[in-house]
Structures are given as C-alpha cells and as structure tokens.
Design a protein around this motif. Structure first.
Motif, short mmCIF file in Angstrom:
data_model
loop_
_atom_site.label_atom_id
_atom_site.label_comp_id
_atom_site.label_asym_id
_atom_site.label_seq_id
_atom_site.Cartn_x
_atom_site.Cartn_y
_atom_site.Cartn_z
N ALA A 1 90.69 117.47 156.35
CA ALA A 1 91.68 118.51 156.00
C ALA A 1 93.09 117.94 156.04
N LEU A 2 93.40 117.13 157.06
CA LEU A 2 94.73 116.53 157.16
C LEU A 2 94.96 115.53 156.03
N ASP A 3 93.95 114.71 155.74
CA ASP A 3 94.08 113.74 154.66
C ASP A 3 94.32 114.43 153.32
N ALA A 4 93.68 115.56 153.12
CA ALA A 4 93.84 116.29 151.86
C ALA A 4 95.28 116.78 151.70
N VAL A 5 95.91 117.15 152.80
CA VAL A 5 97.31 117.62 152.74
C VAL A 5 98.26 116.44 152.55
N LYS B 1 97.58 113.38 151.61
CA LYS B 1 97.21 112.56 150.45
C LYS B 1 97.15 111.07 150.79
N TYR B 2 96.91 110.79 152.05
CA TYR B 2 96.67 109.43 152.54
C TYR B 2 95.59 109.53 153.61
N LYS B 3 95.04 108.38 154.00
CA LYS B 3 94.13 108.33 155.13
C LYS B 3 94.87 107.75 156.33
N GLY B 4 94.65 108.36 157.49
CA GLY B 4 95.28 107.87 158.71
C GLY B 4 94.34 106.99 159.50
N VAL B 5 94.77 106.68 160.73
CA VAL B 5 93.98 105.82 161.62
C VAL B 5 93.87 106.51 162.98
N VAL B 6 92.65 106.55 163.51
CA VAL B 6 92.42 107.10 164.84
C VAL B 6 92.81 106.04 165.88
N ASN B 7 93.64 106.44 166.84
CA ASN B 7 94.02 105.56 167.95
C ASN B 7 93.88 106.36 169.23
N GLY B 8 92.73 106.18 169.90
CA GLY B 8 92.46 106.99 171.09
C GLY B 8 92.44 108.46 170.72
N PRO B 9 93.18 109.30 171.46
CA PRO B 9 93.17 110.74 171.18
C PRO B 9 94.17 111.16 170.09
N THR B 10 94.74 110.19 169.36
CA THR B 10 95.72 110.51 168.33
C THR B 10 95.20 110.15 166.95
N GLU C 1 99.35 122.86 159.29
CA GLU C 1 100.71 123.30 158.96
C GLU C 1 101.72 122.20 159.22
N LEU C 2 101.55 121.47 160.31
CA LEU C 2 102.44 120.36 160.62
C LEU C 2 102.32 119.27 159.55
N ALA C 3 101.11 119.02 159.09
CA ALA C 3 100.89 118.01 158.05
C ALA C 3 101.59 118.41 156.75
N ARG C 4 101.65 119.70 156.47
CA ARG C 4 102.34 120.16 155.25
C ARG C 4 103.84 119.84 155.33
N GLY C 5 104.41 119.93 156.52
CA GLY C 5 105.81 119.57 156.68
C GLY C 5 106.05 118.10 156.43
N PHE C 6 105.16 117.25 156.94
CA PHE C 6 105.27 115.82 156.72
C PHE C 6 105.14 115.49 155.24
N ARG C 7 104.17 116.13 154.58
CA ARG C 7 103.98 115.89 153.14
C ARG C 7 105.20 116.34 152.34
N ALA C 8 105.79 117.45 152.74
CA ALA C 8 106.99 117.95 152.04
C ALA C 8 108.14 116.95 152.15
N ALA C 9 108.27 116.31 153.32
CA ALA C 9 109.31 115.29 153.49
C ALA C 9 109.02 114.08 152.60
N LEU C 10 107.76 113.64 152.57
CA LEU C 10 107.41 112.50 151.72
C LEU C 10 107.70 112.79 150.25
N ASP C 11 107.53 114.05 149.85
CA ASP C 11 107.76 114.42 148.45
C ASP C 11 109.21 114.28 148.03
N GLN C 12 110.12 114.20 148.99
CA GLN C 12 111.54 114.05 148.65
C GLN C 12 111.94 112.60 148.41
#
Length: 320
Positions: free
Chosen positions: A192-196, A198-207, A299-310
């Motif tokens: 769900a986060l990757d879909a928002v 539009k990239y794939k992240g990396v798991v690092n412990g609990p993050t 919702e937090l991911a949408r904010g990050f994506r909105a920043a990237l879009d600028q």
C-alpha cells in the motif's frame, strides 16, 4: 588538493558559476571512475568496518549508527534506524584524480564542538550543523564533514577525526534488539505504501525507508557528481505501525522548489522542522528540508509523494 583550493581554481577558470547561475559549460559529466577493490579495502581498514559499494554510483559507504542512544519523539520511543544513523561515503572526482568524502554525523549537543576541533585537526572541513527533528529527547544535532584527496589518506584523516567518538566503529554499541520484535514488513502494509510513493523502500529493523535520488538534475561538488549514495537524496522513514505511524525525512531541492515543497507538505499536515544546506560549493545550489508527521502511514506517505511531485517544477533562480 583541498576543497577550498579546488573551488578557488575552478572559479578562476570559469567552471563553477556563482549566485545560482546555470551550469552550462561546467565540468563535463561523464562516468565516475570506480573505486578499486584495493581502495575499498583501504577505507574499511582505516575505519575498522566494512561498508558497501554501490557500483552504479561508484560510491563506497559505511554506516555509523548511534546505537548507544535511546531517543524519544513526543515521549514515544523511536528506533535508531528511523533517523539517527550517520554515515560516511567516498567516491572519485569525475577526472579520477581525487577522492571526495562526505559524512553525516549524529551528535549530542556536547559532542558537536569537540568533533569540530577533531575535524579541523585532521585537516577536514565542516559543511553544516543543524537539527533534523523537533520534540526529540535527548536533543540531537547533525554535522556534515567533508574532504578531498588521496583515498587512503582521506580515510585515515576521517578515522582520526571520529576516533574518540561513539561514531567510530570500534566504539559503537551493538544494535539494540528486542526478542520477537516485529520487523517493518510486519508493522506496515508495504504494498500500500509503495503504491502511494511509487517506489519500493527497504526494511531496516522495525522501520521502512524510501531513499530517492535526483536523477533529473546533475549536481557537482568538489569535482564529483553528487548522487543518492553520497547524500543527494530525498528520503522518508516510517516507524510505529500502519494505523499509528511516525514519518520523518528529507527533501533535496533546488532553490526554486523550496516553497513548492513546503506548501505540499503543509497541505498534508506534515511539519517542516528544518531548512538548510548540507554541502559547500555545490552547483547548482541544493537545499534540504526535513519534515515530520504522525498518523496513519498511508496518509503520511501521500504527503511525502506530494512533496516529490514538486521536484523539477521550480525555477533555478528561486523565484516564480
């Protein structure tokens, strides 16, 4: 050649523009020469810790986490991988004649000035000192250290600078681990986060963390191309859980993109916590913005994506 001497020489030659001017006619962008296996081993030996080599970006990096710290944000315990891990990275200049080193160090208030002194004693330079967070306890500062020269000498100088700190690998505490603690892929809906984002992240412990470069722009510092692996990136880190998450991160911007990004973050109720530089003498001028938010992860991911879009929308002179 020291960074300040390099800048002086190239300004006289007309290869580094001033005041945010276009970069046409600067050093030609070609493929960065690789760091050899022997050069990588020299770095690892100087620091006493093996790093990772990003072949595509010709960059060797070593993580410097502050596992000795216990950090809270708004009174809630936050894992070190959320944003309290420093690093040092090395890559060659485009002409292959020098190596450039960049580092971001995680420090308590009382550690800042001793490291400044040690950095200067090692003939390296301080590029920036700033916060990345609000609400954290203890208070944390981030100091960027850089230098250029022969790869072996540069690695030894950096090891000298941090030798008496908790950053030095031999002095680092082991990573804290809780028995049966869930990992990031158990805490978050990654698809769900990757879909928002539009990239794939990396798991690092609990993050769960996204690290995204600026492939749309070519930025030079000290004769080297700045890329994601040496610190020219936008990132977002998630801690907590899907329904009640924390997000923290950084957006790498040209001057004309700054207020577009700020508006996008604020429109998604993310807090802007810092606006600053990370490097000295880079062209074009690059500004970094740190942000923080809490709430449902999507919702937090949408904010990050909105920043990237600028990114890519602003004008180079910083005005609209």
């Amino acid at each position: 050649m020291k960074r300040r001497d390099f800048i002086h020489t190239t300004v006289l030659a007309g290869t580094i523009p001033l005041c945010g001017a276009p970069i046409a006619g600067t050093l030609p962008i070609g493929k960065t020469p690789a760091l050899s296996a022997d050069e990588q081993e020299v770095i690892a030996t100087a620091l006493g810790k093996k790093g990772a080599y990003n072949e595509a970006q010709a960059t060797y990096s070593v993580p410097l986490p502050r596992n000795d710290l216990s950090v809270t944000v708004k009174g809630e315990s936050i894992p070190i991988p959320f944003g309290f891990g420093g690093w040092v990275a090395f890559k060659k200049t485009l002409d292959g004649k020098q190596t450039v080193m960049m580092s971001d160090t995680v420090l308590l208030e009382g550690e800042v000035n001793p490291l400044i002194d040690a950095t200067h004693a090692a003939e390296l330079e301080v590029g920036a000192i700033h916060n990345h967070f609000f609400y954290e306890q203890p208070r944390i500062f981030y100091m960027h250290v850089h230098g250029m020269g022969d790869v072996g000498e540069l690695a030894k100088k950096y090891a000298q600078a941090i030798r008496n700190t908790k950053l030095f690998p031999a002095n680092q505490a082991p990573a804290k681990s809780a028995t049966n603690a869930p990992a990031g892929n158990e805490l978050f809906d990654l698809s769900a986060l990757d879909a928002v984002v539009k990239y794939k992240g990396v798991v690092n412990g609990p993050t769960y963390k996204y690290t995204i470069g600026r492939d749309d722009v070519q930025i030079l510092a000290m004769g080297a191309e700045m890329t994601a692996a040496i610190g020219l990136n936008s990132w977002a880190s998630f801690a907590g859980k899907q329904e009640a998450a924390h997000i923290a991160g950084d957006i790498a911007m040209l001057e004309g993109e700054v207020n577009l990004v700020i508006r996008a973050l604020r429109s998604h109720k993310l807090e802007v916590v810092a606006l600053h530089h990370h490097m000295l003498g880079e062209q074009p001028r690059t500004v970094f913005l740190h942000y923080y938010g809490a709430g449902p992860a999507t919702e937090l991911a949408r904010g990050f994506r909105a920043a990237l879009d600028q990114l890519g929308k602003g004008q180079s002179n910083g005005h609209h």
